[in-house]
Design a protein around this motif. Structure first.
Motif, PDB file in Angstrom:
ATOM      1  N   PRO A 351       0.827  -1.201   0.000  1.00 53.35           N
ATOM      2  CA  PRO A 351       0.000   0.000   0.000  1.00 53.35           C
ATOM      3  C   PRO A 351       0.865   1.257   0.000  1.00 53.35           C
ATOM      4  CG  PRO A 351      -0.665  -1.546   1.731  1.00 53.35           C
ATOM      5  CD  PRO A 351       0.653  -2.013   1.218  1.00 53.35           C
ATOM      6  N   ILE A 352       0.322   2.325  -0.551  1.00 54.87           N
ATOM      7  CA  ILE A 352       0.917   3.643  -0.420  1.00 54.87           C
ATOM      8  C   ILE A 352       0.204   4.333   0.739  1.00 54.87           C
ATOM      9  CG2 ILE A 352       1.272   5.878  -1.529  1.00 54.87           C
ATOM     10  CD1 ILE A 352       1.274   4.374  -4.207  1.00 54.87           C
ATOM     11  N   VAL A 353       0.959   4.889   1.661  1.00 52.12           N
ATOM     12  CA  VAL A 353       0.389   5.490   2.871  1.00 52.12           C
ATOM     13  C   VAL A 353       0.933   6.903   3.040  1.00 52.12           C
ATOM     14  CG1 VAL A 353       0.072   3.270   4.035  1.00 52.12           C
ATOM     15  CG2 VAL A 353       2.244   4.507   4.289  1.00 52.12           C
ATOM     16  N   ILE A 354       0.271   7.674   3.904  1.00 51.82           N
ATOM     17  CA  ILE A 354       0.810   8.966   4.331  1.00 51.82           C
ATOM     18  C   ILE A 354       1.715   8.700   5.525  1.00 51.82           C
ATOM     19  CG2 ILE A 354       0.275  11.303   5.129  1.00 51.82           C
ATOM     20  CD1 ILE A 354      -2.576  10.910   4.016  1.00 51.82           C
ATOM     21  N   VAL A 355       2.969   9.069   5.422  1.00 51.68           N
ATOM     22  CA  VAL A 355       3.919   8.861   6.510  1.00 51.68           C
ATOM     23  C   VAL A 355       4.119  10.191   7.229  1.00 51.68           C
ATOM     24  CG1 VAL A 355       6.265   8.166   7.134  1.00 51.68           C
ATOM     25  CG2 VAL A 355       5.066   7.002   5.270  1.00 51.68           C
ATOM     26  N   ALA A 365      -4.817  13.331   8.748  1.00 51.39           N
ATOM     27  CA  ALA A 365      -5.649  12.133   8.700  1.00 51.39           C
ATOM     28  C   ALA A 365      -6.066  11.764   7.287  1.00 51.39           C
ATOM     29  CB  ALA A 365      -6.898  12.332   9.565  1.00 51.39           C
ATOM     30  N   THR A 366      -6.035  12.712   6.357  1.00 47.11           N
ATOM     31  CA  THR A 366      -6.466  12.457   4.982  1.00 47.11           C
ATOM     32  C   THR A 366      -5.501  13.154   4.017  1.00 47.11           C
ATOM     33  OG1 THR A 366      -7.855  14.427   4.813  1.00 47.11           O
ATOM     34  CG2 THR A 366      -8.867  12.437   5.742  1.00 47.11           C
ATOM     35  N   LEU A 367      -5.658  12.858   2.745  1.00 49.13           N
ATOM     36  CA  LEU A 367      -4.849  13.534   1.731  1.00 49.13           C
ATOM     37  C   LEU A 367      -5.106  15.037   1.719  1.00 49.13           C
ATOM     38  CD1 LEU A 367      -5.124  11.034  -1.270  1.00 49.13           C
ATOM     39  CD2 LEU A 367      -3.103  11.506   0.115  1.00 49.13           C
ATOM     40  N   ASP A 368      -6.357  15.454   2.001  1.00 50.50           N
ATOM     41  CA  ASP A 368      -6.676  16.887   2.032  1.00 50.50           C
ATOM     42  C   ASP A 368      -5.843  17.618   3.073  1.00 50.50           C
ATOM     43  OD1 ASP A 368      -8.611  16.913   0.002  1.00 50.50           O
ATOM     44  OD2 ASP A 368     -10.142  16.161   1.382  1.00 50.50           O
ATOM     45  N   ASP A 369      -5.496  16.929   4.157  1.00 50.70           N
ATOM     46  CA  ASP A 369      -4.725  17.571   5.226  1.00 50.70           C
ATOM     47  C   ASP A 369      -3.309  17.919   4.780  1.00 50.70           C
ATOM     48  OD1 ASP A 369      -6.845  17.423   6.975  1.00 50.70           O
ATOM     49  OD2 ASP A 369      -6.224  15.490   7.811  1.00 50.70           O
ATOM     50  N   LEU A 370      -2.827  17.278   3.719  1.00 48.33           N
ATOM     51  CA  LEU A 370      -1.492  17.607   3.223  1.00 48.33           C
ATOM     52  C   LEU A 370      -1.435  19.021   2.677  1.00 48.33           C
ATOM     53  CD1 LEU A 370      -0.555  14.312   1.308  1.00 48.33           C
ATOM     54  CD2 LEU A 370       0.175  15.005   3.597  1.00 48.33           C
ATOM     55  N   ALA A 371      -2.588  19.555   2.308  1.00 48.56           N
ATOM     56  CA  ALA A 371      -2.649  20.896   1.713  1.00 48.56           C
ATOM     57  C   ALA A 371      -2.841  21.998   2.754  1.00 48.56           C
ATOM     58  CB  ALA A 371      -3.778  20.965   0.686  1.00 48.56           C
ATOM     59  N   LYS A 372      -2.838  21.645   4.049  1.00 42.18           N
ATOM     60  CA  LYS A 372      -2.967  22.664   5.088  1.00 42.18           C
ATOM     61  C   LYS A 372      -1.773  23.622   5.041  1.00 42.18           C
ATOM     62  CE  LYS A 372      -5.420  19.817   8.528  1.00 42.18           C
ATOM     63  NZ  LYS A 372      -5.275  19.165   9.863  1.00 42.18           N
ATOM     64  N   LEU A 395      -2.902  11.934  -6.260  1.00 45.32           N
ATOM     65  CA  LEU A 395      -3.232  13.306  -5.882  1.00 45.32           C
ATOM     66  C   LEU A 395      -4.035  14.017  -6.972  1.00 45.32           C
ATOM     67  CD1 LEU A 395       0.178  14.236  -4.231  1.00 45.32           C
ATOM     68  CD2 LEU A 395      -2.018  13.919  -3.050  1.00 45.32           C
ATOM     69  N   GLU A 396      -3.772  13.704  -8.227  1.00 49.14           N
ATOM     70  CA  GLU A 396      -4.582  14.269  -9.305  1.00 49.14           C
ATOM     71  C   GLU A 396      -6.024  13.784  -9.200  1.00 49.14           C
ATOM     72  OE1 GLU A 396      -1.299  14.968 -12.908  1.00 49.14           O
ATOM     73  OE2 GLU A 396      -2.443  13.093 -12.808  1.00 49.14           O
ATOM     74  N   ASP A 397      -6.206  12.544  -8.803  1.00 44.99           N
ATOM     75  CA  ASP A 397      -7.559  12.003  -8.626  1.00 44.99           C
ATOM     76  C   ASP A 397      -8.311  12.764  -7.546  1.00 44.99           C
ATOM     77  OD1 ASP A 397      -9.495   9.850  -9.296  1.00 44.99           O
ATOM     78  OD2 ASP A 397      -9.206   9.295  -7.192  1.00 44.99           O
ATOM     79  N   TYR A 398      -7.578  13.286  -6.556  1.00 45.27           N
ATOM     80  CA  TYR A 398      -8.189  14.072  -5.478  1.00 45.27           C
ATOM     81  C   TYR A 398      -8.166  15.569  -5.784  1.00 45.27           C
ATOM     82  CZ  TYR A 398      -8.760  10.257  -2.116  1.00 45.27           C
ATOM     83  OH  TYR A 398      -9.183   9.121  -1.461  1.00 45.27           O
TER      84      TYR A 398
END
Length: 500
Positions: A351-355, A365-372, A395-398
């Motif tokens: 799996p690919i995870v957020i580290v 907690a989510t991919l959206d949080d990376l953009a904070k 990320l393009e999918d999101y």
């Protein structure tokens, strides 16, 4: 020096020199076995003896050969559990031996079909099995010899086995080996017999008749390395010699066998493997074990898959440095060079995870949080490594990729192996990385799961179409596909299907 001492020392030197000249000695030196034992199907006696003699001349290793019916030899191996190699006239016996834990590697050599032989002066027309039923027939015992088993299987498929079996029992004889059948026909003890096509060519006094009922499924001849072999590398070296395109196979062809395509002969082959960085921990121990058992050298290059693909494009197939096999981090990069490689085999996935840092101080907690605002993100470089390509797609999918590049990404690495350390050292707050990479830094980082089917990388293994070591790489692949414990022990998911 005392004359008696001189005499004793001189005698010892002479004895030592004579020992080196004995057939069982190994003038090539080293710690390899100077003698190997081979169980060999009787129908292959002539070419195998010639190959064994040539091997002794070249390598100084004597091959002690025991001949018999393939099934008879299998029974002897099962009882004795000794020996180095087993050359069966039908690879189905090797499958049985493998299922019983008697055989490890197998290497194909040739193909054969059963044929009918009659004395050359016999001009009778034989067009089908029905034409044989009133003759005195000799056939190999199907429970002892491979040709007998093949005859029974093919005649059963044609619906004429019962009639043939009855004719043999009433007016003919079952023999233990294919050579015994051919000899009975040559001596006039019977009118006709069923032997291998390759064996028939050794009897100029016999005429060969091919019947459609016996040619529906050619039988494969193969050699196997026994689990009881004390020096597996030495046994595999002779097996490679038997199966070499410029050593054993021409001898088999000249003896009438339909030889398969083989690798060229090298005493110690040297091959190269390109692999994506994520594979290193699991792949390297498997390759090390394979190299030791086979007695070969493997040069392995780990890097970002984009970099590896660029190297392959620059080198071109046939170049000395072009890899013999490739295991990228994901199918994507194998697809980019697919015309140069055979179809890939799925091996594992991760799996690919957020580290994030231990304790998740940024509460991601989510991919959206990376953009904070203020979250520093490390990503892989898409043109250079697989994780970069897969992260971009995810990320393009999101709808986040361009925003992150503009506002949050502080570094883009050339390899997946550099991403987790960026978080562990505090150079970044978060990254998208393989779960298997995160395990190695579990004291400093933790992984946040991503709920997307795109958050997954599948590792495949493929042989280069240009490799001259196709059989060797094939055995490497089989070793890899039989090593789930290595991959799952490191957190990979096993993707090998049962039919692989």
């Amino acid at each position: 020096m005392n004359p008696l001492y001189r005499l004793l020392i001189g005698g010892a030197v002479v004895v030592a020199a004579l020992v080196l000249l004995l057939p069982g000695s190994n003038p090539a030196g080293g710690d390899e076995a100077g003698q190997l034992s081979l169980y060999c199907a009787a129908g292959l006696r002539k070419p195998v003896e010639e190959i064994a003699n040539r091997y002794f001349e070249e390598q100084g290793v004597r091959i002690d050969i025991q001949y018999g019916g393939s099934n008879t030899l299998l029974g002897q191996m099962e009882v004795g559990k000794t020996g180095d190699l087993y050359l069966a006239a039908d690879e189905s016996y090797l499958d049985i031996a493998r299922s019983k834990g008697l055989v490890e590697e197998t290497i194909p050599l040739a193909k054969m079909v059963p044929v009918v032989v009659v004395p050359r002066e016999n001009e009778a027309i034989v067009d089908s099995v029905d034409d044989l039923l009133n003759l005195r027939l000799a056939a190999a015992n199907p429970d002892q010899a491979a040709v007998g088993k093949a005859t029974r299987q093919q005649l059963q498929a044609a619906g004429v086995w019962e009639a043939f079996d009855e004719a043999v029992r009433d007016r003919g004889v079952y023999k233990p080996t294919v050579g015994d059948v051919a000899n009975d026909v040559a001596l006039g003890a019977v009118d006709a017999g069923v032997v291998w096509d390759a064996v028939a060519g050794h009897y100029p006094q016999l005429r060969t008749i091919r019947l459609p009922e016996l040619e529906s499924q050619p039988v494969k001849v193969a050699v196997g390395v026994l689990a009881s072999a004390e020096e597996p590398a030495a046994a595999l070296r002779f097996a490679r010699y038997l199966a070499a395109a410029d050593r054993g196979l021409p001898v088999l062809e000249s003896a009438g066998f339909d030889a398969v395509e083989g690798d060229p002969w090298f005493e110690k082959p040297e091959v190269s493997v390109f692999a994506g960085a994520v594979n290193r921990q699991a792949l390297q121990p498997v390759l090390d074990r394979f190299a030791e058992r086979e007695g070969v050298a493997i040069n392995t290059v780990y890097n970002g898959c984009g970099i590896l693909n660029a190297q392959m494009d620059s080198l071109g197939p046939g170049h000395d440095l072009f890899p013999d096999a490739y295991m990228p981090c994901d199918r994507y990069y194998l697809g980019e060079v697919q015309p140069l490689f055979e179809a890939g085999r799925d091996v594992s996935s991760t799996p690919i995870v957020i580290v994030v840092a231990k304790g998740n101080p940024k509460a991601i907690a989510t991919l959206d949080d990376l953009a904070k605002p203020g979250v520093r993100v490390a990503l892989g470089q898409p043109e250079q490594c697989t994780i970069g390509v897969l992260s971009r797609k995810l990320l393009e999918d999101y709808g986040l990729y361009e925003q992150l590049l503009a506002e949050n990404v502080v570094t883009q690495t050339t390899s997946s192996s550099l991403l987790v350390p960026a978080v562990a050292t505090g150079a970044a707050d978060a990254t998208l990385a393989y779960a298997t990479d995160a395990r190695g830094e579990s004291a400093k980082v933790e992984a946040v799961a991503i709920g997307s089917p795109l958050a997954r990388a599948v590792q495949q293994f493929s042989a280069a179409k240009s490799t001259p070591h196709k059989r060797l790489i094939g055995r490497m692949r089989q070793t890899l596909l039989a090593s789930p414990e290595v991959f799952t022990g490191l957190g990979f998911l096993w993707e090998v299907k049962a039919d692989q």
